[in-house]
Scaffold this motif. Structure first.
Motif, PDB file in Angstrom:
ATOM      1  N   ARG A   1      -7.684  -0.315 125.600  1.00 23.75           N
ATOM      2  CA  ARG A   1      -7.211  -1.030 126.787  1.00 23.75           C
ATOM      3  C   ARG A   1      -6.572  -0.054 127.776  1.00 23.75           C
ATOM      4  O   ARG A   1      -5.712   0.741 127.408  1.00 23.75           O
ATOM      5  N   LEU A   2      -7.029  -0.127 129.026  1.00 28.62           N
ATOM      6  CA  LEU A   2      -6.462   0.666 130.106  1.00 28.62           C
ATOM      7  C   LEU A   2      -5.946  -0.309 131.163  1.00 28.62           C
ATOM      8  O   LEU A   2      -6.653  -0.671 132.101  1.00 28.62           O
ATOM      9  N   GLU A   3      -4.711  -0.726 130.989  1.00 23.32           N
ATOM     10  CA  GLU A   3      -4.175  -1.829 131.775  1.00 23.32           C
ATOM     11  C   GLU A   3      -3.802  -1.438 133.198  1.00 23.32           C
ATOM     12  O   GLU A   3      -3.626  -2.306 134.058  1.00 23.32           O
ATOM     13  N   ILE A   4      -3.692  -0.149 133.479  1.00 24.06           N
ATOM     14  CA  ILE A   4      -3.336   0.307 134.823  1.00 24.06           C
ATOM     15  C   ILE A   4      -4.612   0.593 135.603  1.00 24.06           C
ATOM     16  O   ILE A   4      -5.252   1.634 135.426  1.00 24.06           O
ATOM     17  N   ALA A   5      -5.031  -0.373 136.425  1.00 24.97           N
ATOM     18  CA  ALA A   5      -6.213  -0.257 137.287  1.00 24.97           C
ATOM     19  C   ALA A   5      -7.511  -0.059 136.512  1.00 24.97           C
ATOM     20  O   ALA A   5      -8.524   0.334 137.082  1.00 24.97           O
ATOM     21  N   GLY A   6      -7.491  -0.323 135.208  1.00 23.74           N
ATOM     22  CA  GLY A   6      -8.678  -0.085 134.394  1.00 23.74           C
ATOM     23  C   GLY A   6      -8.933   1.383 134.133  1.00 23.74           C
ATOM     24  O   GLY A   6     -10.006   1.759 133.640  1.00 23.74           O
ATOM     25  N   LEU A   7      -7.927   2.243 134.418  1.00 19.90           N
ATOM     26  CA  LEU A   7      -8.095   3.698 134.313  1.00 19.90           C
ATOM     27  C   LEU A   7      -7.082   4.359 133.392  1.00 19.90           C
ATOM     28  O   LEU A   7      -7.371   5.380 132.782  1.00 19.90           O
ATOM     29  N   MET A   8      -5.874   3.787 133.294  1.00 16.97           N
ATOM     30  CA  MET A   8      -4.788   4.452 132.584  1.00 16.97           C
ATOM     31  C   MET A   8      -4.008   3.451 131.741  1.00 16.97           C
ATOM     32  O   MET A   8      -4.133   2.237 131.924  1.00 16.97           O
ATOM     33  N   THR A   9      -3.198   4.010 130.846  1.00 18.56           N
ATOM     34  CA  THR A   9      -2.335   3.191 130.002  1.00 18.56           C
ATOM     35  C   THR A   9      -0.966   3.832 129.909  1.00 18.56           C
ATOM     36  O   THR A   9      -0.821   5.054 130.099  1.00 18.56           O
ATOM     37  N   ASP A  10       0.035   3.020 129.616  1.00 17.74           N
ATOM     38  CA  ASP A  10       1.385   3.535 129.390  1.00 17.74           C
ATOM     39  C   ASP A  10       1.588   3.992 127.948  1.00 17.74           C
ATOM     40  O   ASP A  10       2.685   4.443 127.585  1.00 17.74           O
ATOM     41  N   ASP A  11       0.565   3.863 127.111  1.00 14.60           N
ATOM     42  CA  ASP A  11       0.663   4.371 125.741  1.00 14.60           C
ATOM     43  C   ASP A  11       0.847   5.891 125.767  1.00 14.60           C
ATOM     44  O   ASP A  11       0.479   6.568 126.726  1.00 14.60           O
ATOM     45  N   SER A  12       1.359   6.435 124.679  1.00 16.89           N
ATOM     46  CA  SER A  12       1.587   7.873 124.594  1.00 16.89           C
ATOM     47  C   SER A  12       0.273   8.620 124.376  1.00 16.89           C
ATOM     48  O   SER A  12      -0.742   8.036 123.990  1.00 16.89           O
TER      49      SER A  12
ATOM     50  N   GLU B   1      -5.369  10.442 136.406  1.00 21.25           N
ATOM     51  CA  GLU B   1      -6.100   9.315 135.819  1.00 21.25           C
ATOM     52  C   GLU B   1      -7.078   9.756 134.732  1.00 21.25           C
ATOM     53  O   GLU B   1      -7.360   9.004 133.797  1.00 21.25           O
ATOM     54  N   SER B   2      -7.611  10.982 134.846  1.00 25.18           N
ATOM     55  CA  SER B   2      -8.605  11.451 133.869  1.00 25.18           C
ATOM     56  C   SER B   2      -8.006  11.648 132.478  1.00 25.18           C
ATOM     57  O   SER B   2      -8.742  11.714 131.494  1.00 25.18           O
ATOM     58  N   SER B   3      -6.686  11.734 132.418  1.00 26.95           N
ATOM     59  CA  SER B   3      -6.026  11.873 131.111  1.00 26.95           C
ATOM     60  C   SER B   3      -5.884  10.535 130.405  1.00 26.95           C
ATOM     61  O   SER B   3      -5.445  10.495 129.250  1.00 26.95           O
ATOM     62  N   HIS B   4      -6.240   9.426 131.087  1.00 22.25           N
ATOM     63  CA  HIS B   4      -6.032   8.051 130.605  1.00 22.25           C
ATOM     64  C   HIS B   4      -4.555   7.688 130.550  1.00 22.25           C
ATOM     65  O   HIS B   4      -4.205   6.593 130.115  1.00 22.25           O
ATOM     66  N   LEU B   5      -3.673   8.586 130.980  1.00 23.78           N
ATOM     67  CA  LEU B   5      -2.239   8.405 130.801  1.00 23.78           C
ATOM     68  C   LEU B   5      -1.550   8.089 132.124  1.00 23.78           C
ATOM     69  O   LEU B   5      -1.935   8.601 133.179  1.00 23.78           O
ATOM     70  N   SER B   6      -0.513   7.279 132.077  1.00 26.42           N
ATOM     71  CA  SER B   6       0.337   7.048 133.235  1.00 26.42           C
ATOM     72  C   SER B   6       1.035   8.358 133.588  1.00 26.42           C
ATOM     73  O   SER B   6       1.088   9.285 132.766  1.00 26.42           O
ATOM     74  N   PRO B   7       1.584   8.482 134.815  1.00 33.12           N
ATOM     75  CA  PRO B   7       2.274   9.729 135.161  1.00 33.12           C
ATOM     76  C   PRO B   7       3.366  10.132 134.171  1.00 33.12           C
ATOM     77  O   PRO B   7       3.541  11.317 133.877  1.00 33.12           O
ATOM     78  N   SER B   8       4.107   9.161 133.637  1.00 33.73           N
ATOM     79  CA  SER B   8       5.166   9.500 132.683  1.00 33.73           C
ATOM     80  C   SER B   8       4.595  10.029 131.374  1.00 33.73           C
ATOM     81  O   SER B   8       5.073  11.037 130.832  1.00 33.73           O
ATOM     82  N   ALA B   9       3.557   9.369 130.847  1.00 41.23           N
ATOM     83  CA  ALA B   9       2.931   9.838 129.602  1.00 41.23           C
ATOM     84  C   ALA B   9       2.228  11.172 129.825  1.00 41.23           C
ATOM     85  O   ALA B   9       2.193  12.026 128.928  1.00 41.23           O
ATOM     86  N   PHE B  10       1.675  11.363 131.015  1.00 39.28           N
ATOM     87  CA  PHE B  10       1.042  12.636 131.375  1.00 39.28           C
ATOM     88  C   PHE B  10       2.079  13.755 131.380  1.00 39.28           C
ATOM     89  O   PHE B  10       1.840  14.853 130.866  1.00 39.28           O
TER      90      PHE B  10
END
Length: 577
Positions: free
Chosen positions: A504-515, A80-89
Motif C-alpha cells: 500500500r502506497l497511501e500518499i498519492a499512490g507513490l509513497m508510504t509513511d512506513d519505515s 517518491e522513487s524511494s517509496h518513502l515519505s520525506p521523513s522516512a526518506f
C-alpha cells in the motif's frame, strides 16, 4: 546569518566563549584546497566556529586521526522513487552521510499539482535532512496522456519565491525549447526573473540542438551516458551530474570524462533510487565510492559531492568544513572507501553506524491521499480487438528503461480479440486513467516480462502515474486494478483471481509513511512471490520495469492511457503493424 549567531561564533573562535562541541584530533577534509589537515574543530549553535585555539568545549569527541568529511549533497533526486515519505526518506539516507538533497517532486506533482508541492514542503520541515526543491517544469510530461495536474507558468510563479525552492525542475521538453514553444519559454522566464537555476534533462542530444538547449541557461544535466557527452555539456557551461540510481547507473561511464580541470563542474546525484538499493548499497556515498574505485582521487570525489553542489545551487551555508558554515558532517576511518560512522547535522549526532538515532517527525499527508478517480472500469475495457494478426509489440530491454519494438503475429478469437498464448512471451498491458474519471484505458502488447499466468499492477507509472497493469488474462487484471483502487494506490500481484500480496502506497499512490525496513521487507517478499508464483523474467525488476512502460519521453514504444505511443516519432500509432 543573523548578527547574534555571528557574534557568538566570533566569541568562540577568539576563545572568549565556550564551544558546544570539539572534534579533537580530526583529519579534516578541506574541499577548497583538496587536501586534509590534522586539527581540532569547534562547533557552536550548530555552526563551525574555529580550528585550533585556546578554546574550551562542553563536549569533546576524539577522532584519533579519523577523517571529518562535509555532509554529502544529492544534487538531484525524486524522493517518491524511494517509496518513502520525506521523513522516512530522511531516516534512510542520513545514516549514509547525506545531509542535504535537492529534490524534484515531479512524480507527486503529476498526481496532485501544487497540493503535492505543499505537502512535500511541509513534510520536510521538521526532519534532520535538509530538503530543497525544484518546481517541476513538465507537468504533464507530454500532452499525449492524462496526468493529475497541469502546472503552467502562472502556477510556477505563485510558488517559486517560497523558501527552499531553488528553481525550475528538469526541463525534459527540449523540443519545446528547440521549436520555440511559448509556454516553455514563459516557464523559463519565471526562473530567469528570479535568478534561479534551471535543471536539465537532455539524453543523447548534441551539436546545434544542444547549443539551442544550453543557450537558454539550463544549469545542469543528469542524463549523460558517455564521457564525451559530459565534456560537451561542460564545454557549454553546464554542471554534469554523475548519477547512480537503481535502474540508471552512469558513474562508471562518466567518471572517465572527469579531469582535474573540469571537476569543479561535476556533481553527484541519485535521481531514482529504490529503498532496497539505499539499504544495501547506500546513497551518495555509493556513487562516490564507485568513482574512487574507478580511479578518481578521493578528495576530488568528495569535493564533487559537497562543495560543487553548494556552489551550483547557491547553498552558501554548507558544503565544506569552515568557520561560519553549518556543522553538517560525518566521521569515516578512510576516504579511499567512505563509510559514515557518525553523522552530525547542525552539530548534533543524528546517526551512528548506519542507524538513525531518532526517527524523524512524520506529517499527515493532507490532500494527497486516496488519489483514485477511476470511472467505469470493467473487464470489457480490457478487450483488445485487433483488425489483423500482425501487431506492434513493446519489447522490454533488461537493464534500463528504454524499450525496443517489433512486429509479431498473435492469436485472435472469433471476435478478433487478442488471445494469450502461453508458448509466447507476449502479455497484455493496460494503462487505466486514475485522476479525472475519464474512463480511458490504453491497451498494448508487450514481450520480455516472462510471466506465464497472473497479473501485476502498480499506481507508480512514470510520469503521469496512472494505473498500469500487465497480465496473461483479463480476470486477474481486473482484480489487480480493483485492489489498487481499494488501497488508494500501491503495487499488487494476482493469480487465479486471488490477490497474492499488495504494497500500500497511501500518499498519492507513490509513497508510504512506513519505515524503510518495513518497505524493504514487503518488497523482498513480493519479489520472491513474483519469482516463485508468477515466474517473471529474472533479468528484470518486475515492478520498476513495469512502472517505466508508461513513460512517453524514453524510446521507443510506450503506452499511455490514450494509446500506444511511438516516442521516436512522438505520436500515437495503431496496435496493428
Amino acid at each position: 546569518m543573523i548578527d547574534k549567531l555571528a557574534k557568538k561564533i566570533v566569541d568562540v573562535s577568539m576563545g572568549r566563549s565556550q564551544a558546544d562541541l570539539c572534534f579533537k584530533n580530526a583529519n579534516v577534509v578541506d574541499v577548497y584546497n583538496k587536501t586534509t589537515f590534522l586539527s581540532d574543530v569547534y562547533v557552536v549553535d550548530g555552526y563551525f566556529a574555529a580550528f585550533n585555539g585556546e578554546i574550551k568545549a562542553k563536549e569533546t569527541i576524539d577522532l584519533n586521526g579519523k577523517f571529518l568529511v562535509p555532509g554529502f549533497i544529492d544534487a538531484h533526486c525524486h524522493i517518491e522513487s524511494s517509496h518513502l515519505s520525506p521523513s522516512a526518506f530522511s531516516d534512510a539516507v542520513v545514516p549514509c552521510g547525506t545531509t542535504s538533497v535537492i529534490a524534484d517532486p515531479h512524480e507527486i506533482c503529476n498526481v496532485a499539482g501544487l497540493d503535492a508541492l505543499a505537502y512535500m514542503l511541509k513534510a520536510s520541515e521538521r526532519i534532520p535532512l535538509s530538503v530543497f526543491y525544484m518546481i517541476p517544469s513538465c507537468v504533464p510530461a507530454t500532452p499525449f496522456e492524462n496526468a493529475g495536474a497541469n502546472l503552467k507558468a502562472e502556477d510556477i510563479e505563485k510558488v517559486i519565491d517560497t523558501p527552499r525552492i531553488l528553481g525550475l525542475g528538469e526541463m525534459m521538453n527540449y523540443p519545446g525549447i528547440v521549436y520555440g514553444d511559448d509556454e516553455v519559454f514563459k516557464k523559463l522566464e519565471v526562473a530567469y526573473s528570479r535568478g534561479k537555476n534551471i535543471d536539465g534533462h537532455s539524453p543523447a542530444i548534441k551539436d546545434n540542438i544542444l547549443d539551442a538547449y544550453t543557450s537558454c541557461r539550463i544549469t545542469t544535466d543528469h542524463e549523460c551516458d558517455t564521457a564525451e557527452e559530459l565534456v560537451q555539456r561542460v564545454k557549454r557551461g553546464m554542471y554534469v551530474m554523475l548519477r547512480q540510481g537503481t535502474a540508471c547507473k552512469n558513474v562508471k561511464n562518466l567518471v572517465k570524462g572527469v579531469t582535474e580541470q573540469n571537476s569543479s563542474r561535476i556533481l553527484f546525484c541519485t535521481d531514482d533510487r529504490q529503498p532496497q538499493t539505499i539499504k544495501e548499497d547506500g546513497h551518495i556515498n555509493h556513487g562516490v565510492n564507485i568513482a574512487i574505485e574507478e580511479g578518481l582521487a578521493p578528495l576530488t570525489a568528495i569535493s564533487m559531492a559537497t562543495l560543487n553542489a553548494s556552489v551550483c545551487y547557491g547553498l552558501k551555508d554548507r558544503g565544506a568544513i569552515a568557520p561560519g558554515l553549518r556543522a553538517d558532517c560525518f566521521i569515516t576511518s578512510s576516504i579511499d572507501h567512505i563509510k559514515a560512522e557518525d553523522v552530525f547535522i547542525l552539530g548534533q549526532k543524528v546517526a551512528s553506524n548506519g542507524v538513525i538515532k531518532e526517527k524523524a517527525f512524520h506529517t499527515i499527508p493532507e490532500k494527497v491521499s486516496g488519489m483514485m478517480n477511476v470511472k467505469d472500469f470493467s473487464k470489457d475495457k480490457l478487450k483488445l480487438k485487433l483488425e489483423k494478426d500482425e501487431v506492434n509489440i513493446i519489447d522490454i530491454i533488461p537493464g534500463g528503461v528504454v524499450t525496443g519494438r517489433s512486429v509479431e503475429k498473435v492469436n485472435r478469437d472469433s471476435d478478433g480479440c487478442f488471445i494469450h498464448d502461453s508458448s509466447k512471451d507476449i502479455l497484455k498491458l493496460a494503462v487505466v486513467e486514475r485522476h479525472h474519471g475519464t474512463g480511458n484505458v490504453g491497451l498494448a502488447l508487450i514481450r520480455g516480462y516472462g510471466m506465464k499466468d497472473g497479473a501485476v499492477a502498480t499506481s507508480i507509472a512514470h510520469d503521469s502515474h496512472n494505473i498500469i497493469v500487465i497480465g496473461s488474462n483479463d480476470e486477474d487484471m481486473v482484480v489487480a486494478v480493483n485492489e489498487l483502487i481499494r488501497l488508494g494506490g500501491g503495487i499488487t500481484m494476482v493469480k487465479d483471481k486471488k490477490v497474492l500480496m499488495s504494497h500500500r502506497l497511501e500518499i498519492a499512490g507513490l509513497m508510504t509513511d512506513d519505515s524503510q525496513d518495513e518497505v524493504c521487507k514487503t518488497l523482498d517478499e513480493m519479489h520472491a512471490i513474483c519469482d516463485r508464483e508468477l515466474h517473471v523474467n529474472k533479468d528484470i525488476d518486475p515492478f520498476m520495469t513495469l512502472c517505466f512502460m508508461a513513460l512517453p519521453v524514453i524510446p521507443e514504444l510506450k503506452l499511455t492511457d490514450t494509446g500506444l505511443f511511438d516516442v521516436t516519432a512522438f505520436k500515437h500509432i495503431p496496435l496493428e503493424a
